[in-house]
Structure formats: C-alpha cells, structure tokens
Design a protein around this motif. Structure first.
Motif, PDB file in Angstrom:
ATOM      1  N   SER A 231      -4.494  -7.545   2.037  1.00 28.50           N
ATOM      2  CA  SER A 231      -5.095  -6.284   2.130  1.00 28.50           C
ATOM      3  C   SER A 231      -6.341  -6.359   1.022  1.00 28.50           C
ATOM      4  N   VAL A 232      -7.529  -5.619   1.343  1.00 29.56           N
ATOM      5  CA  VAL A 232      -8.801  -5.837   0.423  1.00 29.56           C
ATOM      6  C   VAL A 232      -8.701  -4.470   0.045  1.00 29.56           C
ATOM      7  N   LEU A 233      -8.855  -4.110  -1.314  1.00 29.87           N
ATOM      8  CA  LEU A 233      -9.105  -2.685  -1.745  1.00 29.87           C
ATOM      9  C   LEU A 233     -10.595  -2.799  -2.399  1.00 29.87           C
TER      10      LEU A 233
ATOM     11  N   PRO B 146     -22.453   6.448  -4.900  1.00 31.95           N
ATOM     12  CA  PRO B 146     -23.705   7.528  -4.990  1.00 31.95           C
ATOM     13  C   PRO B 146     -24.875   6.778  -6.114  1.00 31.95           C
ATOM     14  N   HIS B 147     -24.076   6.298  -6.783  1.00 32.99           N
ATOM     15  CA  HIS B 147     -25.037   5.831  -8.148  1.00 32.99           C
ATOM     16  C   HIS B 147     -25.678   4.366  -7.746  1.00 32.99           C
ATOM     17  N   LEU B 148     -25.136   3.649  -6.566  1.00 31.71           N
ATOM     18  CA  LEU B 148     -25.801   2.506  -6.212  1.00 31.71           C
ATOM     19  C   LEU B 148     -26.405   2.170  -5.018  1.00 31.71           C
ATOM     20  N   ASP B 149     -27.190   1.007  -5.078  1.00 30.81           N
ATOM     21  CA  ASP B 149     -27.797   0.678  -3.813  1.00 30.81           C
ATOM     22  C   ASP B 149     -26.714   0.020  -2.847  1.00 30.81           C
ATOM     23  N   ILE B 150     -25.533   0.456  -2.594  1.00 27.77           N
ATOM     24  CA  ILE B 150     -24.634  -0.285  -1.825  1.00 27.77           C
ATOM     25  C   ILE B 150     -24.100   0.503  -0.991  1.00 27.77           C
ATOM     26  N   ASP B 151     -23.820   0.198   0.197  1.00 30.18           N
ATOM     27  CA  ASP B 151     -23.461   1.145   1.244  1.00 30.18           C
ATOM     28  C   ASP B 151     -21.943   0.657   1.545  1.00 30.18           C
ATOM     29  N   PRO B 152     -20.815   1.473   1.214  1.00 27.80           N
ATOM     30  CA  PRO B 152     -19.467   0.984   1.261  1.00 27.80           C
ATOM     31  C   PRO B 152     -19.114   0.638   2.811  1.00 27.80           C
ATOM     32  N   GLU B 153     -19.850   1.190   3.908  1.00 32.63           N
ATOM     33  CA  GLU B 153     -19.400   0.677   5.090  1.00 32.63           C
ATOM     34  C   GLU B 153     -19.756  -0.606   5.459  1.00 32.63           C
ATOM     35  N   ARG B 154     -21.078  -0.863   4.854  1.00 34.68           N
ATOM     36  CA  ARG B 154     -21.620  -2.263   5.003  1.00 34.68           C
ATOM     37  C   ARG B 154     -20.635  -3.528   4.293  1.00 34.68           C
ATOM     38  N   LEU B 155     -20.240  -3.007   3.156  1.00 31.55           N
ATOM     39  CA  LEU B 155     -19.364  -3.793   2.459  1.00 31.55           C
ATOM     40  C   LEU B 155     -18.154  -4.020   3.287  1.00 31.55           C
ATOM     41  N   VAL B 156     -17.726  -2.993   3.764  1.00 32.80           N
ATOM     42  CA  VAL B 156     -16.204  -3.043   4.604  1.00 32.80           C
ATOM     43  C   VAL B 156     -16.665  -4.077   5.739  1.00 32.80           C
ATOM     44  N   GLN B 157     -17.825  -4.037   6.052  1.00 36.53           N
ATOM     45  CA  GLN B 157     -18.153  -4.905   7.245  1.00 36.53           C
ATOM     46  C   GLN B 157     -18.227  -6.516   6.800  1.00 36.53           C
TER      47      GLN B 157
ATOM     48  N   ALA C 217      -5.809  -5.217   5.639  1.00 37.07           N
ATOM     49  CA  ALA C 217      -5.971  -3.768   5.734  1.00 37.07           C
ATOM     50  C   ALA C 217      -6.981  -3.668   4.534  1.00 37.07           C
ATOM     51  N   ILE C 218      -8.033  -3.068   4.947  1.00 33.32           N
ATOM     52  CA  ILE C 218      -9.035  -2.748   4.110  1.00 33.32           C
ATOM     53  C   ILE C 218      -8.945  -1.110   3.483  1.00 33.32           C
ATOM     54  N   MET C 219      -9.063  -0.867   2.313  1.00 36.47           N
ATOM     55  CA  MET C 219      -8.869   0.354   1.870  1.00 36.47           C
ATOM     56  C   MET C 219     -10.107   0.652   0.791  1.00 36.47           C
ATOM     57  N   GLN C 220     -10.602   1.997   0.700  1.00 33.05           N
ATOM     58  CA  GLN C 220     -11.470   2.202  -0.315  1.00 33.05           C
ATOM     59  C   GLN C 220     -11.064   3.148  -1.006  1.00 33.05           C
ATOM     60  N   VAL C 221     -10.813   2.687  -2.322  1.00 27.08           N
ATOM     61  CA  VAL C 221     -10.208   3.381  -3.570  1.00 27.08           C
ATOM     62  C   VAL C 221     -11.020   3.680  -4.705  1.00 27.08           C
ATOM     63  N   SER C 222     -10.523   4.446  -5.547  1.00 24.32           N
ATOM     64  CA  SER C 222     -10.880   4.846  -6.961  1.00 24.32           C
ATOM     65  C   SER C 222      -9.481   5.050  -7.881  1.00 24.32           C
ATOM     66  N   ALA C 223      -9.181   3.939  -8.603  1.00 25.77           N
ATOM     67  CA  ALA C 223      -8.427   3.879  -9.606  1.00 25.77           C
ATOM     68  C   ALA C 223      -8.746   5.079 -10.550  1.00 25.77           C
TER      69      ALA C 223
ATOM     70  N   VAL D  20      -8.786   8.766  -5.469  1.00 25.54           N
ATOM     71  CA  VAL D  20      -9.158   8.652  -4.262  1.00 25.54           C
ATOM     72  C   VAL D  20      -8.459   7.352  -3.541  1.00 25.54           C
ATOM     73  N   GLY D  21      -7.877   7.549  -2.253  1.00 30.78           N
ATOM     74  CA  GLY D  21      -7.390   6.471  -1.582  1.00 30.78           C
ATOM     75  C   GLY D  21      -6.012   5.833  -2.063  1.00 30.78           C
ATOM     76  N   VAL D  22      -5.693   6.124  -3.434  1.00 30.20           N
ATOM     77  CA  VAL D  22      -4.526   5.402  -3.932  1.00 30.20           C
ATOM     78  C   VAL D  22      -3.114   5.672  -3.265  1.00 30.20           C
ATOM     79  N   ALA D  23      -3.040   7.045  -2.805  1.00 29.00           N
ATOM     80  CA  ALA D  23      -1.838   7.426  -2.266  1.00 29.00           C
ATOM     81  C   ALA D  23      -1.839   6.306  -0.801  1.00 29.00           C
ATOM     82  N   GLU D  24      -2.891   6.262  -0.233  1.00 25.92           N
ATOM     83  CA  GLU D  24      -2.793   5.585   1.071  1.00 25.92           C
ATOM     84  C   GLU D  24      -2.339   3.988   1.002  1.00 25.92           C
ATOM     85  N   TRP D  25      -2.886   3.390  -0.257  1.00 24.33           N
ATOM     86  CA  TRP D  25      -2.389   2.218  -0.672  1.00 24.33           C
ATOM     87  C   TRP D  25      -0.918   2.144  -1.166  1.00 24.33           C
ATOM     88  N   ALA D  26      -0.665   3.104  -1.838  1.00 20.66           N
ATOM     89  CA  ALA D  26       0.923   3.229  -1.930  1.00 20.66           C
ATOM     90  C   ALA D  26       1.699   3.340  -0.833  1.00 20.66           C
TER      91      ALA D  26
END
Ligand code: MG
Ligand code: ZN
Length: 222
Positions: free
Chosen positions: A162-164, A172-183, A193-199, A203-209
């Motif tokens: 898995s890649v988190l 929103p503060h960065l010049d980086i598109d999360p979807e492009r990073l997933v790609q 399994a790729i999950m977008q989270v914020s410790a 956000v996303g932590v329940a999915e990871w658990a």
C-alpha cells in the motif's frame, strides 16, 4: 571471495527474516513494515491509526531510528507495547534489518499483540532491500515530497502493498495535483492500494485502518 562473503551475509539475513515471519505467523500476528523518507509522518500516522485499530485488535510497535527513543515514547502514550531499536547500536544505521527486529520481538509481549507495526528508519532507498519478516509493506509519501519520487525511488514503491499519500490537507497550498501523484505511483506499482490521508486532520485514516483490519482478517482466516 568478497562476493561469496556478501552472499553469505545476505543469506543469513534472509534466514533470520524467515524465522521472524514464522514466529509472527505462528502467533497470528500480522506485521506491517512502514517505510518512508524522514519527516513523511510515519509516527504521526501511527498515532492517528492506533486508536481506531485498538477497538478491534491489540497493537504493538517496533520503532526504528538511528538514535533517540522519542518515537517509542510517543506511541507508548497510546497504551500499546512499544520498543525502540536504535540502528546505530547495531553498526548499520540507515535501515532496519531482520536481526534488529528479532531483538525487538524478544522485548515485546507477543501473546498480547495481533497487529505489529514496524516503523523503519526514514530512508527511501535501502529499506526496500531488507525483509524483516513482515506480511505487508506500506510506503508513506507526503505530498510535499514531490511528484518525481515514485520514478526516482522505484524499488521502494514497487515493493509496497500500500502507498499512503500523506499530508493531503496541504494540497491546496502546493503546486502539486494529488491525482497526478496517484498516477505516478500507479506507473511504478499498478497493484498497490493507494490511499490519500492526512494524519493531522484524520482524513483517510479510517479507510487505512479498515484496509489493515481486512488484510489481517484474510491472513488469519486463510
Ligand atoms: Mg518516526
Ligand atoms: Zn540502509
């Protein structure tokens, strides 16, 4: 001669990893090797994840760092058994190896653990080459690290189940598109399994658990 010696050392290492894996499997413990660059938020993610898991499984932690016991102290406040391994004491600093994990296992109450996190040393290179006896490898990449990391450190991404993508709240503060990073991750590892989270925000932590619990259920039942 030199090459033979290196091969013997690696074979010894892999045998120790297999012994670790057998001991964990015999006790029904699922071990997860957490890998990332320094500062990606491995320990913070553990702090967010463990309270969700504790409702259903008993958690233990092996913390790997070059020095200090800071991270073990942090997770121990959650009421889980935690042991710190300082790699400097073993003469190799940049990754955990199987004999270090064996030493950690000896210090843990294994009969009271269902799910063991092994937090590796922050390093995107050699942890990929050292099996520890784990069942799963999870790679944490914080969004601040940039889109080029999967292509630059392919082995780490290739070896992960898995890649988190952490710190997603900063997107929103960065010049980086999360979807492009997933790609970019999928290009190196199409099956992880790729999950977008914020410790930090949760956000996303329940999915990871849930993903971890499901993987353990499959391991124990299968
Ligand atoms: Mg840490
Ligand atoms: Zn190393």
């Amino acid at each position: 001669m030199r090459i033979q010696l290196d091969q013997d050392i690696l074979q010894d290492h892999d045998e120790q990893a297999a012994r670790n894996g057998a001991e964990l499997a015999a006790r029904g413990i699922m071990a997860v090797n957490l890998m990332s660059a320094p500062g990606s938020g491995k320990t913070t993610l553990l702090e967010a994840t463990i309270p969700l898991l504790q409702q259903q499984v008993r958690v233990g932690v092996i913390e790997g760092d070059v020095a200090t016991t800071l991270d073990a102290a942090r997770v121990a406040t959650l009421g889980v058994p935690a042991v710190q391994i300082n790699t400097a004491h073993f003469g190799s600093t940049c990754h955990l190896d199987a004999r270090m994990v064996a030493a950690g296992l000896q210090q843990l109450p294994l009969d009271d653990i269902d799910l063991l996190f092994i937090e590796n040393v922050g390093n995107l290179i050699c942890p990929a080459a050292f099996r520890l006896g784990e069942h799963l490898r999870a790679l944490i990449l914080s969004i601040t690290e940039g889109e080029d990391k999967p292509a630059k450190y392919p082995r780490m991404f290739h070896e992960a189940h898995s890649v988190l993508i952490n710190k997603i709240d900063l997107a929103p503060h960065l010049d980086i598109d999360p979807e492009r990073l997933v790609q970019r991750v999928k290009e190196v590892n199409p099956t992880a399994a790729i999950m977008q989270v914020s410790a930090r925000t949760g956000v996303g932590v329940a999915e990871w658990a849930q993903w971890l619990l499901e993987r353990r259920r499959l391991l124990v039942s299968g």
